[in-house]
Design a protein around this motif. Structure first.
Motif, short mmCIF file in Angstrom:
data_model
loop_
_atom_site.label_atom_id
_atom_site.label_comp_id
_atom_site.label_asym_id
_atom_site.label_seq_id
_atom_site.Cartn_x
_atom_site.Cartn_y
_atom_site.Cartn_z
N ARG A 217 3.53 7.51 6.41
CA ARG A 217 4.61 7.32 5.43
C ARG A 217 4.67 5.85 5.01
NH1 ARG A 217 10.43 9.25 6.73
NH2 ARG A 217 9.98 8.37 8.76
N ALA B 205 1.80 5.18 2.71
CA ALA B 205 2.06 5.75 1.38
C ALA B 205 3.12 4.94 0.62
CB ALA B 205 2.50 7.20 1.51
N ARG B 206 4.02 4.30 1.38
CA ARG B 206 5.05 3.46 0.74
C ARG B 206 4.40 2.25 0.04
NH1 ARG B 206 7.29 0.60 -1.85
NH2 ARG B 206 9.00 -0.83 -1.43
N PRO C 269 0.78 3.72 -2.69
CA PRO C 269 1.26 5.06 -3.04
C PRO C 269 0.33 5.89 -3.92
CG PRO C 269 2.35 3.40 -4.39
CD PRO C 269 1.40 2.67 -3.50
N ALA C 270 -0.72 5.30 -4.45
CA ALA C 270 -1.43 6.02 -5.51
C ALA C 270 -2.59 6.89 -5.06
CB ALA C 270 -1.93 5.03 -6.55
N LEU D 24 -1.33 11.25 -0.04
CA LEU D 24 -0.09 12.00 -0.26
C LEU D 24 -0.21 13.40 0.35
CD1 LEU D 24 2.67 11.66 -1.49
CD2 LEU D 24 1.80 12.58 -3.62
N TYR E 199 8.36 13.21 -1.76
CA TYR E 199 6.92 13.16 -2.04
C TYR E 199 6.60 13.86 -3.36
CZ TYR E 199 6.98 11.85 2.82
OH TYR E 199 7.27 11.22 3.99
N THR F 227 6.92 11.42 -6.04
CA THR F 227 5.74 10.55 -6.09
C THR F 227 4.58 11.28 -6.77
OG1 THR F 227 6.43 9.65 -4.00
CG2 THR F 227 4.18 9.18 -4.66
N GLY G 114 4.56 11.17 -10.38
CA GLY G 114 4.16 9.88 -10.97
C GLY G 114 2.66 9.62 -10.94
N LEU G 115 1.90 10.47 -10.23
CA LEU G 115 0.46 10.20 -10.10
C LEU G 115 -0.30 10.51 -11.39
CD1 LEU G 115 -0.52 11.70 -6.63
CD2 LEU G 115 -0.35 9.31 -7.23
#
Lengths: 145, 445
Positions: free
Chosen positions: B242, B245-246, B249-250, B255, B274, B277, B280-281
């Motif tokens: 986590r 990923a923070r 993140p991409a 993920l 998640y 997130t 947003g990818l």
């Protein structure tokens, strides 16, 4: 933001909305349209986007559509800047000191020298980018070690 | 950033770049010329440069010319410039003597973190000044091409590691630790050497030590994550992934890992975050979509258990949309809703199946589960058993048949179904048994 929360803003970049008012020719490039006087020219095929290519000591190199300006024209440039934690409007007056065609179709590369009274505003704009660049260098150093 | 563009570095770089083949890939012609001029000012030769406007041309050029220095934009049309790094790695013999630099208007933290994760040498945002370009290139080059004593010691240790001389590697990394105030990288490699010796606790100590100097050091975080996974310490692995990923993140694969571990460690509530997130990818692969959908369904089931039905339905909606009506996902949703007596909602999801035919087993089971509630019990048992005979099976089908045969006091059929279902789905044996016992107890009451 805690160590364990993904921040959705991390996916946002910097957005610039640039417009140029040519005070000499009384034309304007704004939001993807070209204005002549108060009338918007009906152009849809031309690429009317303005790019900032390089920041100079007292101005910048822009890539603009052809016929935006000529050497010695006076310009008023507005830049709306927004990123995840900042929204700002920068406005400068300047003079075109160089205008050269690019190899791309219908595009010119212009060098604009910002007028002395707008220099502090220009430095503020430059500092915004420099700040982000410094953050990136710091992050890279930390992440790669 | 410490300015290292002193005369010595400039001279060294001049000597390095003079004979190097350079590729500049940027969709903007003025940008290409400006970067090229910046490099010429640092000593590069114009006739050693290739300028490309798009990804495909750049990839072809790298394969053909094997450029030592690649400078490209992150966004190259529909492709990501970062992918060219792999092409360069495959083409160039000595990556330790090469440079890969991103110059881009993409200033998002996710793109920057992805670049750092991929070990890109430096990241320059547009618009830049000539000073920024120069400083950034010289600093990256000086660290990589002209290493200090600390870096040299680490390289020495890495060489020992490669030839399996672990004790010598450990000594080199320990010596390196003495040469820098924040020797995170040396700690990481010391940890790697201990991992080779299966000394997990010592390796964990090394990675944690590295993170005390630098809490977001990518390699130490990944080292710790892999160590916890190897030791099956899933909760610890989840906490670390986590954190990765923070800050990075991409990466779609990461993920997926986070979601999988969130399920394994029953941290269902985190899955909604998640999903945000995921939205947003830029690049989502099929495996990640499957993980996310499965995560959303499991999270939805968690809220059903908590009797938070609107929240559960919201997650099922998201799973349905994200999975673009994947029959497997839809069936899981229907089964979950039926289990909690939400028949009308289950009917809504039934309508979303792309092919409503007998050939789609997931649809057939879902349709049976939705319709059987309104049938006479013997008809339901009959249809259910016909499905089993056709080879269409599912734990939800066995569950329903066990309940109904028990309700109808068809004890031998119920026992047979219990036995058959448990043999086919051993992990459901307890649940099947519960269905039967519960029904019996209810009837007795």
């Amino acid at each position: 933001m805690s160590d364990f929360q993904i921040n959705p803003n991390d996916f946002e970049s910097i957005y610039l909305n640039i417009s140029i008012f040519n005070k000499t020719a009384k034309t304007e490039l704004k939001e993807g349209r070209r204005y002549i006087g108060f009338k918007a020219e009906n152009i849809t095929s031309e690429d009317l986007i303005i790019h900032i290519v390089e920041l100079l000591k007292d101005g910048f190199i822009l890539e603009v559509p052809q016929k935006t300006c000529s050497k010695n024209h006076l310009l008023e440039i507005s830049i709306e800047f927004s990123n995840e934690d900042q929204e700002d409007l920068f406005r400068f007056h300047g003079t075109v000191i160089e205008n050269a065609p690019t190899i791309s179709n219908n595009r010119d590369s212009i060098t604009v020298k910002v007028s002395p009274d707008a220099l502090s505003e220009y430095k503020r704009f430059e500092a915004t980018y420099l700040k982000r660049q410094e953050e990136i260098w710091t992050f890279f150093k930390a992440a790669k070690g | 950033m410490a300015i290292k563009s002193d005369e010595r570095i400039t001279k060294l770089f001049h000597g390095y770049i003079r004979n190097k083949k350079i590729l500049i890939a940027d969709p903007n012609s003025t940008s290409r010329s400006t970067i090229a001029q910046g490099l010429i000012n640092l000593g590069a030769m114009q006739n050693h440069m290739d300028l490309c406007a798009n990804y495909d041309l750049a990839q072809e050029e790298i394969k053909r010319t094997k450029h030592d220095v690649v400078i490209c934009d992150y966004d190259l049309g529909t492709r990501c410039g970062l992918e060219l790094l792999q092409t360069q790695r495959e083409s160039v013999v000595e990556m330790s003597k090469s440079l890969f630099i991103l110059v881009t208007a993409n200033a998002s933290q996710s793109a920057i973190a992805q670049a750092a994760e991929e070990d890109v040498d430096t990241y320059i945002i547009k618009p830049f000044s000539s000073l920024t370009l120069r400083q950034s290139i010289l600093t990256a080059a000086s660290e990589k091409l002209f290493p200090n004593a600390y870096r040299k010691k680490i390289e020495e240790g890495k060489k020992w590691l490669l030839v399996d001389k672990i004790e010598l590697a450990l000594i080199a990394f320990e010596e390196a630790m003495e040469l820098d105030e924040s020797p995170t990288l040396a700690c990481f490699y010391h940890g790697q050497a201990n991992m080779v010796k299966d000394l997990f606790e010592l390796a964990e100590g090394d990675y944690n030590q590295g993170l005390t100097y630098n809490r977001i050091h990518y390699k130490c975080l990944v080292g710790l994550f892999e160590l916890f996974m190897a030791k099956k310490k899933f909760q610890d692995a989840y906490n670390i992934v986590r954190k990765i990923a923070r800050y990075f993140p991409a990466n779609p694969n990461r993920l997926g890992q986070v979601v999988r571990l969130a399920i394994m460690t029953e941290n269902y509530q985190d899955i909604e975050g998640y999903y945000q997130t995921f939205i947003g990818l830029d690049h989502r692969n099929a495996q990640l979509i499957r993980y996310i959908c499965a995560g959303l369904v499991i999270c939805g089931r968690f809220y059903l258990q908590k009797k938070q039905f609107p929240r559960a339905l919201e997650l099922f909606q998201k799973a349905g949309v994200t999975g673009t009506s994947d029959p497997k996902i839809l069936k899981e949703i229907v089964c979950s809703l039926i289990e909690y007596q939400l028949h009308d909602k289950a009917k809504d999801f039934l309508k979303r199946f792309p092919s409503k035919t007998d050939e789609d087993a997931d649809f057939v089971i879902s349709q049976f589960l939705v319709e059987e509630a309104e049938m006479p019990i013997h008809q339901s048992i009959d249809i259910g058993q016909k499905l089993l005979k056709k080879g269409i099976t599912d734990p939800a089908l066995y569950r329903t048949l066990i309940i109904n045969t028990s309700k109808a006091s068809m004890n031998s059929a119920c026992e047979r179904l219990l036995e058959e279902g448990s043999a086919k789905y051993p992990s459901y044996k307890g649940e099947f048994l519960n269905c039967k016992e519960l029904k019996k107890a209810k009837l007795q009451a």
